[in-house]
Design a protein around this motif. Structure first.
Motif, PDB file in Angstrom:
ATOM      1  N   MET A 106       0.829  -1.186   0.000  1.00 48.28           N
ATOM      2  CA  MET A 106       0.000   0.000   0.000  1.00 48.28           C
ATOM      3  C   MET A 106       0.873   1.250   0.000  1.00 48.28           C
ATOM      4  SD  MET A 106      -3.325  -0.977   2.346  1.00 48.28           S
ATOM      5  CE  MET A 106      -2.600  -2.036   3.588  1.00 48.28           C
ATOM      6  N   LEU A 107       1.960   1.227   0.761  1.00 53.22           N
ATOM      7  CA  LEU A 107       2.852   2.385   0.753  1.00 53.22           C
ATOM      8  C   LEU A 107       3.472   2.588  -0.622  1.00 53.22           C
ATOM      9  CD1 LEU A 107       4.678   2.267   4.208  1.00 53.22           C
ATOM     10  CD2 LEU A 107       3.175   4.060   3.348  1.00 53.22           C
ATOM     11  N   ASP A 108       3.826   1.490  -1.288  1.00 55.32           N
ATOM     12  CA  ASP A 108       4.356   1.616  -2.655  1.00 55.32           C
ATOM     13  C   ASP A 108       3.395   2.400  -3.530  1.00 55.32           C
ATOM     14  OD1 ASP A 108       6.583   0.126  -2.023  1.00 55.32           O
ATOM     15  OD2 ASP A 108       5.909  -1.689  -3.034  1.00 55.32           O
ATOM     16  N   THR A 109       2.108   2.125  -3.402  1.00 53.08           N
ATOM     17  CA  THR A 109       1.109   2.786  -4.244  1.00 53.08           C
ATOM     18  C   THR A 109       1.028   4.278  -3.963  1.00 53.08           C
ATOM     19  OG1 THR A 109      -0.161   0.758  -4.458  1.00 53.08           O
ATOM     20  CG2 THR A 109      -1.329   2.808  -4.890  1.00 53.08           C
ATOM     21  N   VAL A 110       1.039   4.685  -2.693  1.00 51.48           N
ATOM     22  CA  VAL A 110       0.914   6.118  -2.412  1.00 51.48           C
ATOM     23  C   VAL A 110       2.156   6.883  -2.856  1.00 51.48           C
ATOM     24  CG1 VAL A 110      -0.792   5.819  -0.575  1.00 51.48           C
ATOM     25  CG2 VAL A 110       1.626   6.004   0.027  1.00 51.48           C
ATOM     26  N   TYR A 111       3.280   6.214  -2.895  1.00 52.76           N
ATOM     27  CA  TYR A 111       4.481   6.871  -3.412  1.00 52.76           C
ATOM     28  C   TYR A 111       4.515   6.837  -4.938  1.00 52.76           C
ATOM     29  CZ  TYR A 111       6.627   7.516   1.148  1.00 52.76           C
ATOM     30  OH  TYR A 111       6.898   7.948   2.421  1.00 52.76           O
ATOM     31  N   ARG A 112       4.316   5.657  -5.534  1.00 54.65           N
ATOM     32  CA  ARG A 112       4.469   5.469  -6.979  1.00 54.65           C
ATOM     33  C   ARG A 112       3.291   6.033  -7.772  1.00 54.65           C
ATOM     34  NH1 ARG A 112       4.443   0.152  -7.084  1.00 54.65           N
ATOM     35  NH2 ARG A 112       2.202   0.204  -7.297  1.00 54.65           N
ATOM     36  N   ASP A 113       2.059   5.650  -7.424  1.00 51.35           N
ATOM     37  CA  ASP A 113       0.902   6.027  -8.231  1.00 51.35           C
ATOM     38  C   ASP A 113       0.329   7.392  -7.863  1.00 51.35           C
ATOM     39  OD1 ASP A 113       1.140   3.610  -9.537  1.00 51.35           O
ATOM     40  OD2 ASP A 113      -0.509   2.654  -8.468  1.00 51.35           O
ATOM     41  N   PHE A 114       0.301   7.721  -6.572  1.00 52.69           N
ATOM     42  CA  PHE A 114      -0.295   8.982  -6.150  1.00 52.69           C
ATOM     43  C   PHE A 114       0.724  10.114  -6.084  1.00 52.69           C
ATOM     44  CE2 PHE A 114      -3.420   6.216  -3.565  1.00 52.69           C
ATOM     45  CZ  PHE A 114      -4.141   5.944  -4.703  1.00 52.69           C
ATOM     46  N   GLY A 115       1.983   9.747  -5.860  1.00 54.61           N
ATOM     47  CA  GLY A 115       3.019  10.759  -5.779  1.00 54.61           C
ATOM     48  C   GLY A 115       2.966  11.603  -4.513  1.00 54.61           C
ATOM     49  N   THR A 116       2.137  11.215  -3.560  1.00 48.93           N
ATOM     50  CA  THR A 116       2.014  11.997  -2.326  1.00 48.93           C
ATOM     51  C   THR A 116       2.975  11.532  -1.253  1.00 48.93           C
ATOM     52  OG1 THR A 116       0.342  10.509  -1.412  1.00 48.93           O
ATOM     53  CG2 THR A 116      -0.446  12.402  -2.693  1.00 48.93           C
ATOM     54  N   GLY A 117       3.376  10.263  -1.316  1.00 50.48           N
ATOM     55  CA  GLY A 117       4.096   9.703  -0.195  1.00 50.48           C
ATOM     56  C   GLY A 117       3.145   9.501   0.969  1.00 50.48           C
ATOM     57  N   TYR A 118       3.697   9.120   2.091  1.00 52.79           N
ATOM     58  CA  TYR A 118       2.893   8.859   3.278  1.00 52.79           C
ATOM     59  C   TYR A 118       2.447  10.175   3.903  1.00 52.79           C
ATOM     60  CZ  TYR A 118       1.730   7.617   8.064  1.00 52.79           C
ATOM     61  OH  TYR A 118       1.100   7.494   9.265  1.00 52.79           O
ATOM     62  N   VAL A 119       1.134  10.341   4.073  1.00 46.12           N
ATOM     63  CA  VAL A 119       0.554  11.509   4.740  1.00 46.12           C
ATOM     64  C   VAL A 119      -0.257  10.964   5.919  1.00 46.12           C
ATOM     65  CG1 VAL A 119      -0.968  13.510   4.516  1.00 46.12           C
ATOM     66  CG2 VAL A 119       0.428  12.774   2.557  1.00 46.12           C
ATOM     67  N   PRO A 120       0.190  11.189   7.154  1.00 44.57           N
ATOM     68  CA  PRO A 120      -0.457  10.559   8.318  1.00 44.57           C
ATOM     69  C   PRO A 120      -1.975  10.718   8.384  1.00 44.57           C
ATOM     70  CG  PRO A 120       1.569  11.617   8.992  1.00 44.57           C
ATOM     71  CD  PRO A 120       1.343  12.011   7.550  1.00 44.57           C
ATOM     72  N   ARG A 121      -2.515  11.896   8.081  1.00 47.97           N
ATOM     73  CA  ARG A 121      -3.968  12.094   8.208  1.00 47.97           C
ATOM     74  C   ARG A 121      -4.739  11.322   7.152  1.00 47.97           C
ATOM     75  NH1 ARG A 121      -2.145  16.839   5.931  1.00 47.97           N
ATOM     76  NH2 ARG A 121      -3.265  17.581   4.100  1.00 47.97           N
ATOM     77  N   TRP A 122      -4.091  10.929   6.060  1.00 49.09           N
ATOM     78  CA  TRP A 122      -4.750  10.155   4.998  1.00 49.09           C
ATOM     79  C   TRP A 122      -4.419   8.671   5.051  1.00 49.09           C
ATOM     80  CZ3 TRP A 122      -2.609  13.680   0.575  1.00 49.09           C
ATOM     81  CH2 TRP A 122      -3.267  14.922   0.608  1.00 49.09           C
ATOM     82  N   HIS A 123      -3.253   8.314   5.574  1.00 40.74           N
ATOM     83  CA  HIS A 123      -2.751   6.954   5.404  1.00 40.74           C
ATOM     84  C   HIS A 123      -2.460   6.217   6.707  1.00 40.74           C
ATOM     85  CE1 HIS A 123      -1.228   9.103   1.624  1.00 40.74           C
ATOM     86  NE2 HIS A 123      -2.272   8.386   1.254  1.00 40.74           N
ATOM     87  N   GLY A 124      -3.062   6.634   7.802  1.00 42.21           N
ATOM     88  CA  GLY A 124      -2.827   5.950   9.074  1.00 42.21           C
ATOM     89  C   GLY A 124      -3.194   4.479   9.021  1.00 42.21           C
ATOM     90  N   ASP A 125      -4.233   4.148   8.254  1.00 39.56           N
ATOM     91  CA  ASP A 125      -4.650   2.751   8.131  1.00 39.56           C
ATOM     92  C   ASP A 125      -3.591   1.889   7.453  1.00 39.56           C
ATOM     93  OD1 ASP A 125      -5.393   4.322   5.748  1.00 39.56           O
ATOM     94  OD2 ASP A 125      -6.232   2.440   5.013  1.00 39.56           O
ATOM     95  N   ILE A 126      -2.738   2.485   6.640  1.00 42.51           N
ATOM     96  CA  ILE A 126      -1.674   1.730   5.972  1.00 42.51           C
ATOM     97  C   ILE A 126      -0.617   1.306   6.983  1.00 42.51           C
ATOM     98  CG2 ILE A 126       0.213   1.913   4.295  1.00 42.51           C
ATOM     99  CD1 ILE A 126      -1.586   3.700   2.605  1.00 42.51           C
TER     100      ILE A 126
END
Length: 158
Positions: A1-21
């Motif tokens: 899941m972290l790969d996707t937020v970095y590769r596909d979304f380009g946002t990287g890990y954002v705590p308020r959006w990705h805490g579930d990851i």
């Protein structure tokens, strides 16, 4: 899941959006109304896809108020983290996982709708969700352009 937020979304890990990851067990396994599916490559046992469901409706903000009212927490099954690694796409894996999530939601008996939002800039995402459900709000059409988010409702009785 972290790969996707970095590769596909380009946002990287954002705590308020990705805490579930970071803590998927608390987000998806602690409640009997939530679930997380994980697909493994049979040869390497690498994770190649994920799909999750929880009972939290879209929050306002950041989502439009009318969506938070239409899809309240507790009555809404929200599909989340439906990610497939690029080299495993276009093989029906996401469609199969979503079907399992819809079966899970129907078996729960307490959900009245299935909701999700997607980033249409991710290759294939918008077309995939349009093939399964209906657009209930496209933020690109909001005055001023809005965010690049498209919101969908998926029929539970597929």
């Amino acid at each position: 899941m972290l790969d996707t937020v970095y590769r596909d979304f380009g946002t990287g890990y954002v705590p308020r959006w990705h805490g579930d990851i970071i803590d998927p067990a608390a987000a998806y396994l602690a409640s009997p109304r939530h679930t997380l599916l994980v697909a493994l490559d049979p040869d390497t046992e690498d994770v190649v896809a994920t799909a999750a469901l929880d009972s939290r409706g879209p929050a306002h903000p950041p989502n439009p108020r009318h969506l938070a009212e239409r899809y309240p927490s507790g009555e809404t099954a929200q599909l989340r983290r439906v990610y497939v690694r690029p080299e495993h796409r276009r093989r029906g894996l996401a469609r199969r996982m979503v079907a399992e999530l819809l079966d899970f939601a129907a078996a729960d008996g307490g959900y009245r709708s299935v909701y999700l939002h997607t980033d249409p800039s991710v290759q294939g995402a918008e077309a995939f969700w349009r093939s399964l459900g209906k657009v209930v709000h496209d933020e690109r059409e909001d005055p001023g352009g809005g965010n690049s988010v498209v919101h969908f409702e998926i029929p539970m009785g597929r």
